[in-house]
Design an enzyme around this catalytic site. Sequence first.
Site, short mmCIF file in Angstrom:
data_model
loop_
_atom_site.label_atom_id
_atom_site.label_comp_id
_atom_site.label_asym_id
_atom_site.label_seq_id
_atom_site.Cartn_x
_atom_site.Cartn_y
_atom_site.Cartn_z
N GLY A 18 40.11 47.46 34.08
CA GLY A 18 41.18 48.47 34.00
C GLY A 18 40.81 49.58 33.03
N CYS A 32 47.96 36.83 37.90
CA CYS A 32 48.01 37.56 36.61
C CYS A 32 49.19 37.11 35.77
CB CYS A 32 48.16 39.06 36.82
SG CYS A 32 47.30 39.72 38.21
N GLY A 79 43.75 44.09 38.46
CA GLY A 79 42.56 43.30 38.14
C GLY A 79 42.49 43.03 36.66
N SER A 80 41.28 42.83 36.17
CA SER A 80 41.12 42.43 34.77
C SER A 80 41.34 43.61 33.82
CB SER A 80 39.72 41.85 34.56
OG SER A 80 38.76 42.86 34.78
N THR A 81 41.71 43.30 32.59
CA THR A 81 41.97 44.34 31.60
C THR A 81 40.69 45.14 31.31
OG1 THR A 81 43.84 43.19 30.66
CG2 THR A 81 42.70 44.71 29.19
N GLU A 95 47.81 47.25 36.86
CA GLU A 95 48.38 45.94 36.54
C GLU A 95 47.21 45.05 36.15
OE1 GLU A 95 50.08 43.66 39.73
OE2 GLU A 95 50.53 42.01 38.38
N GLU A 100 42.60 35.28 28.91
CA GLU A 100 43.05 34.98 30.27
C GLU A 100 41.99 34.13 30.95
OE1 GLU A 100 43.39 38.16 33.28
OE2 GLU A 100 45.31 37.22 33.77
P1 ADP Z 1 37.17 39.91 38.59
O1 ADP Z 1 36.17 39.97 37.47
O2 ADP Z 1 38.05 38.75 38.47
O3 ADP Z 1 36.57 40.07 39.95
P2 ADP Z 1 37.91 42.68 38.36
O4 ADP Z 1 38.99 43.31 37.59
O5 ADP Z 1 36.51 42.98 37.91
O6 ADP Z 1 38.18 41.13 38.35
O7 ADP Z 1 38.03 43.04 39.90
C1 ADP Z 1 39.16 43.59 40.53
C2 ADP Z 1 38.72 44.70 41.47
O8 ADP Z 1 38.09 45.72 40.71
C3 ADP Z 1 37.69 44.27 42.52
O9 ADP Z 1 37.94 44.98 43.74
C4 ADP Z 1 36.39 44.74 41.91
O10 ADP Z 1 35.37 44.98 42.87
C5 ADP Z 1 36.81 46.03 41.25
N1 ADP Z 1 35.95 46.49 40.15
C6 ADP Z 1 35.19 45.75 39.29
N2 ADP Z 1 34.55 46.55 38.41
C7 ADP Z 1 34.87 47.83 38.69
C8 ADP Z 1 34.56 49.11 38.13
N3 ADP Z 1 33.74 49.23 37.10
N4 ADP Z 1 35.12 50.21 38.69
C9 ADP Z 1 35.97 50.10 39.73
N5 ADP Z 1 36.30 48.94 40.30
C10 ADP Z 1 35.78 47.80 39.80
#
Ligand code: ADP
Length: 491
Positions: free
Chosen positions: A243, A294, A238-240, A260, A394
């Site tokens: 992460g 990504c 997912g997003s940095t 990743e 990004e």
């Molecule tokens: P986007 O903003 O594009 O949705 P994210 O990285 O936030 O990208 O999302 C990827 C995944 O991480 C999703 O399953 C989302 O629900 C989850 N997610 C978002 N925020 C958190 C967090 N604080 N802790 C754990 N998981 C999260």
Amino acid sequence: MTAPVPAALGNPAKQHFIGGAWHPSVSGETLDTWNPATGTVLATLARGGPEDIDRAVASARRAFEGPWSRFTPNQRMMLLMRAAEVLESNYDELAMLESMDMGAPHARVLGMKGSLVQLVQYFGSQAVNWTGTTIPNSLKGSFTTLTLKAPVGVVGGIIPWNAPLLSMWWIMGGALATGCTAVIKPAEDASLTTLRTAELLMEAGVPEGVINVVTGYGTEAGAALAAHMDVDRIAFTGSTQTGREIIRASAGNMKRIQVELGGKSPDIVFADADLDRAVPGAAMGVFTNSGQICSAGTRVFVQRGIQEAFLEAMAAYTKTIRVGDPFDSETQLGPLVSERQLERVMGYVESGHQEGARLSAGGHRVGGALAQGYFMEPTIFGGVTNDMTIAREEIFGPVASVIPFDTEEEALRLANDTSYGLAGAVWTSSLGTATRMIHGMKAGKLWVNAYGLADPAVGFSGYKQSGYGMKGGRDHIEAFLYEKSVYINNL
Ligand code: ADP
């Protein structure tokens, strides 16, 4: 849109899949998930919270210690091979769900069937292929020294919405190959194929509790999973920014971790490249999946001598790309996943204009018959400099920034001038140029005269803020295993 409704949508409230059965949220709460092509509610999901994660982790722990722990490597391999068959025979339904849920063109998702089946088969092959070692020692006395591997236990998987069908398998596959169990938290925007896959795995013979799925928001269900004290390992895509939060949350019990994250990947086109390949290659390197990948090659560096001709050709090619109904077989790009995402991406287009980039193609939301959905034209900015916002952040949408360069050294310096390092490519007919560039580029996955291919046996990781931990290859499996060093007294 004109798709038959998959059987899996017939059950109105999609619940959590825990211990082989459907459970509503402990709180009773739900959330809606949308069809991005029509802007209408597609299904209602259970809104998971910490109590649901507790239940799922307890179920995964019981399964880890139960009969699953006595499966032999061969049994796990055969289970994965059966899973591949079950997925293959149910793929039409899965592909339909994926397209309705996150908007990818149906023809494209159908075309990914072979890759999905191969990914699962690859993990099947790995079930019988992980080993410890015996090591000659120099100890006084007579000892046999060796290493033993053992599954780490309960693995939490937090996955994004851009390609759930494949993303979930990087976790499920590793878990099933090694004897771990898993709790998956799919993205709130696209959970349906993960739920259906977990159900199908029971048909393939996966014991109950080995694969569990809890749906809900990241800050609720996701955060609870990342922080849970009985989860041994976390894999996140997912997003940095998210992460970073997950890495922090994992510190409580020192979870093993693989992340990743984002990218701003360079795609470098030299004047000696075969432009008949490089133009569509670079365009689809950024626009595939409407830019929601990504490793998208969003910074297209073009050698100055061919810059104008390249931009013109790329713009002409881009105008032929068909944006439309995911269920129209001619469609190449579907909608963005959500209104929020479309607004974010359009905000970047606005910033491109404001910072002085020159629009060469696209730049607008698509109206007319598609106005209810979240469709956007594939967009190219020329005259971009590497310090503009559109070249640094990004975007996760179909927006390419074309940036000129003169020499190899300058191309490398600009390509590496980013906080990310997920992927990159070079287009050239010179072997020397290609070799020097791939040695110099600081990114985890590189292509020469190609973009976007991946094979699970090859694997990849990231540089810098694109994350760490191998996805694919032998090291991927190793990360699901503990290693013990053993000293046996030969007396
Ligand atoms: P986007 O903003 O594009 O949705 P994210 O990285 O936030 O990208 O999302 C990827 C995944 O991480 C999703 O399953 C989302 O629900 C989850 N997610 C978002 N925020 C958190 C967090 N604080 N802790 C754990 N998981 C999260």
